[in-house]
Design a protein around this motif. Sequence first.
Motif, PDB file in Angstrom:
ATOM      1  N   VAL A 125       0.866  -1.187   0.000  1.00 31.34           N
ATOM      2  CA  VAL A 125       0.000   0.000   0.000  1.00 31.34           C
ATOM      3  C   VAL A 125       0.898   1.230   0.000  1.00 31.34           C
ATOM      4  O   VAL A 125       1.664   1.456   0.924  1.00 31.34           O
ATOM      5  N   SER A 126       0.796   2.026  -1.070  1.00 29.85           N
ATOM      6  CA  SER A 126       1.658   3.204  -1.168  1.00 29.85           C
ATOM      7  C   SER A 126       0.951   4.494  -0.755  1.00 29.85           C
ATOM      8  O   SER A 126       1.619   5.477  -0.436  1.00 29.85           O
ATOM      9  N   ALA A 127      -0.383   4.507  -0.763  1.00 35.46           N
ATOM     10  CA  ALA A 127      -1.091   5.718  -0.349  1.00 35.46           C
ATOM     11  C   ALA A 127      -2.554   5.392  -0.061  1.00 35.46           C
ATOM     12  O   ALA A 127      -3.122   4.463  -0.643  1.00 35.46           O
ATOM     13  N   ILE A 128      -3.112   6.158   0.842  1.00 40.66           N
ATOM     14  CA  ILE A 128      -4.555   6.153   1.081  1.00 40.66           C
ATOM     15  C   ILE A 128      -4.980   7.595   0.928  1.00 40.66           C
ATOM     16  O   ILE A 128      -4.484   8.481   1.640  1.00 40.66           O
ATOM     17  N   ARG A 129      -5.859   7.849  -0.024  1.00 35.28           N
ATOM     18  CA  ARG A 129      -6.223   9.227  -0.317  1.00 35.28           C
ATOM     19  C   ARG A 129      -7.717   9.333  -0.594  1.00 35.28           C
ATOM     20  O   ARG A 129      -8.398   8.346  -0.828  1.00 35.28           O
ATOM     21  N   GLY A 130      -8.185  10.549  -0.562  1.00 40.08           N
ATOM     22  CA  GLY A 130      -9.580  10.800  -0.857  1.00 40.08           C
ATOM     23  C   GLY A 130     -10.170  11.826   0.072  1.00 40.08           C
ATOM     24  O   GLY A 130      -9.489  12.413   0.909  1.00 40.08           O
ATOM     25  N   LEU A 131     -11.464  12.009  -0.075  1.00 39.55           N
ATOM     26  CA  LEU A 131     -12.187  12.990   0.712  1.00 39.55           C
ATOM     27  C   LEU A 131     -13.529  12.405   1.085  1.00 39.55           C
ATOM     28  O   LEU A 131     -14.224  11.822   0.235  1.00 39.55           O
ATOM     29  N   GLY A 132     -13.906  12.555   2.339  1.00 40.46           N
ATOM     30  CA  GLY A 132     -15.173  11.980   2.792  1.00 40.46           C
ATOM     31  C   GLY A 132     -15.137  10.468   2.663  1.00 40.46           C
ATOM     32  O   GLY A 132     -14.164   9.830   3.045  1.00 40.46           O
ATOM     33  N   PHE A 133     -16.197   9.909   2.108  1.00 37.86           N
ATOM     34  CA  PHE A 133     -16.257   8.465   1.939  1.00 37.86           C
ATOM     35  C   PHE A 133     -15.698   7.995   0.593  1.00 37.86           C
ATOM     36  O   PHE A 133     -15.610   6.797   0.350  1.00 37.86           O
ATOM     37  N   LEU A 134     -15.336   8.894  -0.296  1.00 33.31           N
ATOM     38  CA  LEU A 134     -14.732   8.497  -1.571  1.00 33.31           C
ATOM     39  C   LEU A 134     -13.235   8.378  -1.360  1.00 33.31           C
ATOM     40  O   LEU A 134     -12.505   9.374  -1.323  1.00 33.31           O
ATOM     41  N   LEU A 135     -12.771   7.138  -1.151  1.00 35.59           N
ATOM     42  CA  LEU A 135     -11.385   6.888  -0.779  1.00 35.59           C
ATOM     43  C   LEU A 135     -10.726   5.922  -1.762  1.00 35.59           C
ATOM     44  O   LEU A 135     -11.381   5.048  -2.328  1.00 35.59           O
ATOM     45  N   GLY A 136      -9.432   6.075  -1.915  1.00 37.14           N
ATOM     46  CA  GLY A 136      -8.658   5.179  -2.753  1.00 37.14           C
ATOM     47  C   GLY A 136      -7.482   4.610  -1.988  1.00 37.14           C
ATOM     48  O   GLY A 136      -6.843   5.311  -1.200  1.00 37.14           O
ATOM     49  N   ILE A 137      -7.229   3.336  -2.218  1.00 38.03           N
ATOM     50  CA  ILE A 137      -6.063   2.664  -1.640  1.00 38.03           C
ATOM     51  C   ILE A 137      -5.130   2.360  -2.803  1.00 38.03           C
ATOM     52  O   ILE A 137      -5.419   1.484  -3.629  1.00 38.03           O
ATOM     53  N   GLN A 138      -4.035   3.098  -2.897  1.00 36.94           N
ATOM     54  CA  GLN A 138      -3.069   2.853  -3.969  1.00 36.94           C
ATOM     55  C   GLN A 138      -2.222   1.661  -3.562  1.00 36.94           C
ATOM     56  O   GLN A 138      -1.671   1.618  -2.465  1.00 36.94           O
ATOM     57  N   THR A 139      -2.130   0.685  -4.472  1.00 35.52           N
ATOM     58  CA  THR A 139      -1.506  -0.576  -4.115  1.00 35.52           C
ATOM     59  C   THR A 139      -0.720  -1.173  -5.274  1.00 35.52           C
ATOM     60  O   THR A 139      -0.996  -0.891  -6.436  1.00 35.52           O
ATOM     61  N   SER A 140       0.224  -2.023  -4.917  1.00 32.45           N
ATOM     62  CA  SER A 140       0.974  -2.781  -5.922  1.00 32.45           C
ATOM     63  C   SER A 140       0.349  -4.158  -6.139  1.00 32.45           C
ATOM     64  O   SER A 140       0.802  -4.913  -6.982  1.00 32.45           O
ATOM     65  N   LYS A 141      -0.691  -4.487  -5.381  1.00 30.86           N
ATOM     66  CA  LYS A 141      -1.349  -5.775  -5.525  1.00 30.86           C
ATOM     67  C   LYS A 141      -2.119  -5.841  -6.838  1.00 30.86           C
ATOM     68  O   LYS A 141      -2.525  -4.825  -7.388  1.00 30.86           O
ATOM     69  N   ASN A 142      -2.355  -7.051  -7.324  1.00 31.63           N
ATOM     70  CA  ASN A 142      -3.172  -7.266  -8.499  1.00 31.63           C
ATOM     71  C   ASN A 142      -4.602  -6.833  -8.177  1.00 31.63           C
ATOM     72  O   ASN A 142      -5.227  -7.373  -7.258  1.00 31.63           O
TER      73      ASN A 142
END
Length: 149
Positions: free
Chosen positions: A84-101
């Motif tokens: 996991v390289s980053a967790i970003r977003g605002l409110g409930f719209l969130l993204g988990i940036q990952t190297s996983k498939n």
Amino acid sequence: DIFTLAKGLANGLPIGAMIGKRKLSSAFGYGSHGTTFGGNKLVLSAASCVLDQMAAEGFLSSVQANALYLKEALEQKLGGLTNVSAIRGLGFLLGIQTSKNLDETVQAARDRGLIILTAGQDVIRLLPPITVSPSEIDQALAVLQDVFA
């Protein structure tokens, strides 16, 4: 000057709305703006209930608190993982940036009862309903911890 609303306005029933500044009202005279579902009393009743809920004392502050809880818990539980390289977003719209498939990650979460989506090449997208409870967030976090471990 104008923004549109749909989907969530009537809790999933077919509706659309447009809100604009008063000065624009002359551009939308009778017959200038068509509608497929205009005047549907059932849908308008549902929209009225949704708006009542959203206007209820403490509702929006609860939504904000739960969204903050979700983001902080994601950062705490997943933020230190190497995939996991980053967790970003605002409110409930969130993204988990990952190297996983991504396809495997989405399927693994679905197999455990959690529906997640992707956004781009390396992001798992989360967008829970604004009515999600802290206990439901905890359940989702347990699945995500398992999937990302």
